[in-house]
Design an enzyme around this catalytic site. Structure first.
Site, mmCIF file in Angstrom:
data_model
loop_
_atom_site.group_PDB
_atom_site.id
_atom_site.type_symbol
_atom_site.label_atom_id
_atom_site.label_comp_id
_atom_site.label_asym_id
_atom_site.label_seq_id
_atom_site.Cartn_x
_atom_site.Cartn_y
_atom_site.Cartn_z
ATOM 1 N N GLN A 276 35.788 13.088 47.749
ATOM 2 C CA GLN A 276 35.511 13.841 46.521
ATOM 3 C C GLN A 276 35.452 12.946 45.282
ATOM 4 O O GLN A 276 34.977 13.381 44.232
ATOM 5 C CB GLN A 276 36.557 14.941 46.303
ATOM 6 C CG GLN A 276 36.512 16.025 47.374
ATOM 7 C CD GLN A 276 37.521 17.113 47.085
ATOM 8 O OE1 GLN A 276 38.665 17.020 47.491
ATOM 9 N NE2 GLN A 276 37.108 18.139 46.353
ATOM 10 N N HIS B 35 41.866 22.250 54.757
ATOM 11 C CA HIS B 35 40.724 22.123 53.838
ATOM 12 C C HIS B 35 40.471 20.650 53.488
ATOM 13 O O HIS B 35 39.330 20.178 53.571
ATOM 14 C CB HIS B 35 41.028 22.950 52.576
ATOM 15 C CG HIS B 35 40.008 22.853 51.484
ATOM 16 N ND1 HIS B 35 39.353 23.955 50.976
ATOM 17 C CD2 HIS B 35 39.550 21.787 50.772
ATOM 18 C CE1 HIS B 35 38.515 23.558 50.016
ATOM 19 N NE2 HIS B 35 38.630 22.252 49.859
ATOM 20 N N GLU B 36 41.530 19.942 53.123
ATOM 21 C CA GLU B 36 41.359 18.537 52.725
ATOM 22 C C GLU B 36 40.943 17.671 53.911
ATOM 23 O O GLU B 36 40.108 16.776 53.775
ATOM 24 C CB GLU B 36 42.647 17.985 52.102
ATOM 25 C CG GLU B 36 43.115 18.705 50.839
ATOM 26 C CD GLU B 36 42.030 18.911 49.801
ATOM 27 O OE1 GLU B 36 41.118 18.070 49.678
ATOM 28 O OE2 GLU B 36 42.074 19.937 49.107
ATOM 29 N N GLY C 159 44.810 19.933 45.855
ATOM 30 C CA GLY C 159 44.498 18.925 46.854
ATOM 31 C C GLY C 159 43.224 18.195 46.480
ATOM 32 O O GLY C 159 42.365 18.765 45.792
ATOM 33 N N HIS D 144 37.317 17.654 54.535
ATOM 34 C CA HIS D 144 36.537 16.774 53.652
ATOM 35 C C HIS D 144 36.326 15.394 54.289
ATOM 36 O O HIS D 144 35.317 14.739 54.037
ATOM 37 C CB HIS D 144 37.249 16.574 52.306
ATOM 38 C CG HIS D 144 36.994 17.661 51.301
ATOM 39 N ND1 HIS D 144 35.739 17.939 50.806
ATOM 40 C CD2 HIS D 144 37.835 18.511 50.673
ATOM 41 C CE1 HIS D 144 35.827 18.921 49.919
ATOM 42 N NE2 HIS D 144 37.085 19.300 49.821
ATOM 43 N N CYS E 252 37.045 24.991 45.776
ATOM 44 C CA CYS E 252 37.063 23.542 45.963
ATOM 45 C C CYS E 252 36.597 22.877 44.678
ATOM 46 O O CYS E 252 35.630 23.333 44.064
ATOM 47 C CB CYS E 252 36.138 23.178 47.121
ATOM 48 S SG CYS E 252 36.005 21.407 47.418
ATOM 49 N N LEU E 253 37.273 21.802 44.293
ATOM 50 C CA LEU E 253 36.890 21.090 43.069
ATOM 51 C C LEU E 253 35.468 20.533 43.163
ATOM 52 O O LEU E 253 34.830 20.287 42.142
ATOM 53 C CB LEU E 253 37.879 19.956 42.781
ATOM 54 C CG LEU E 253 39.317 20.394 42.457
ATOM 55 C CD1 LEU E 253 40.213 19.170 42.329
ATOM 56 C CD2 LEU E 253 39.362 21.245 41.199
HETATM 57 NI NI NI Z 1 37.783 20.831 48.618
#
Ligand code: NI
Length: 153
Positions: free
Chosen positions: A51, A132-133, A46, A136, A90-91
């Site tokens: 991000q 989660h997304e 995701g 963000h 998380c990225l």
């Molecule tokens: Ni994330």
């Protein structure tokens, strides 16, 4: 299509509230394409627009479960039910992981790139991922929600 740079750590973009998409134009479609490229390149499941430094209410998900890429524009989560606790990363927080509590199931309504509204009933990993997304988009990171220990590798 192109990969964009994933912002990490203390970048303040990650802490801001993203704005709703008002128009689905070429610019937005390019953003969606680039976000998918960037997510696949980074081996993520995701990726949310903040991000890649864009404060729009957009994220993409692909759980590698056969459902393929799903793009969410202006998502709204409703009907959260139950809880599940699982390990997340998380990225934007490279190397960090920890256990986070998420809804066991939820409904998510969003707009697709054609401008059509759709609703997905999500449970399991899909519920974790969209939760989660979606966080963000409100400047919330999983590390804010960790139960117990944050692991850094
Ligand atoms: Ni994330």
């Amino acid at each position: 299509m192109a990969c964009r740079t994933i912002v990490t750590g203390g970048d303040e973009t990650l802490r801001k509230t993203a704005r709703p998409v008002e128009k689905i134009d070429e610019r937005l479609l390019t953003l969606l394409d680039d976000m998918a490229d960037t997510m696949y390149e980074a081996d993520g499941i995701g990726l949310a627009a903040p991000q890649v430094g864009v404060l729009k209410r957009v994220f993409v998900v692909d759980l590698n479960d056969g459902r393929g890429l799903i793009e969410f524009i202006n998502p709204v989560i409703t009907n959260r039910q139950g809880i599940q606790i699982g390990e997340e990363g998380c990225l934007s927080c490279p190397g960090a992981s920890g256990a986070v509590e998420r809804p066991a199931s939820l409904d998510i309504e969003a707009t697709d790139r054609e401008g059509n509204t759709f609703t997905i009933h999500a449970d399991g990993l899909m519920a974790v991922c969209v939760s989660h997304e979606n966080d963000h988009l409100d400047g919330v990171l999983f590390i804010d929600k960790i139960e117990g220990e944050l692991t850094r590798s």
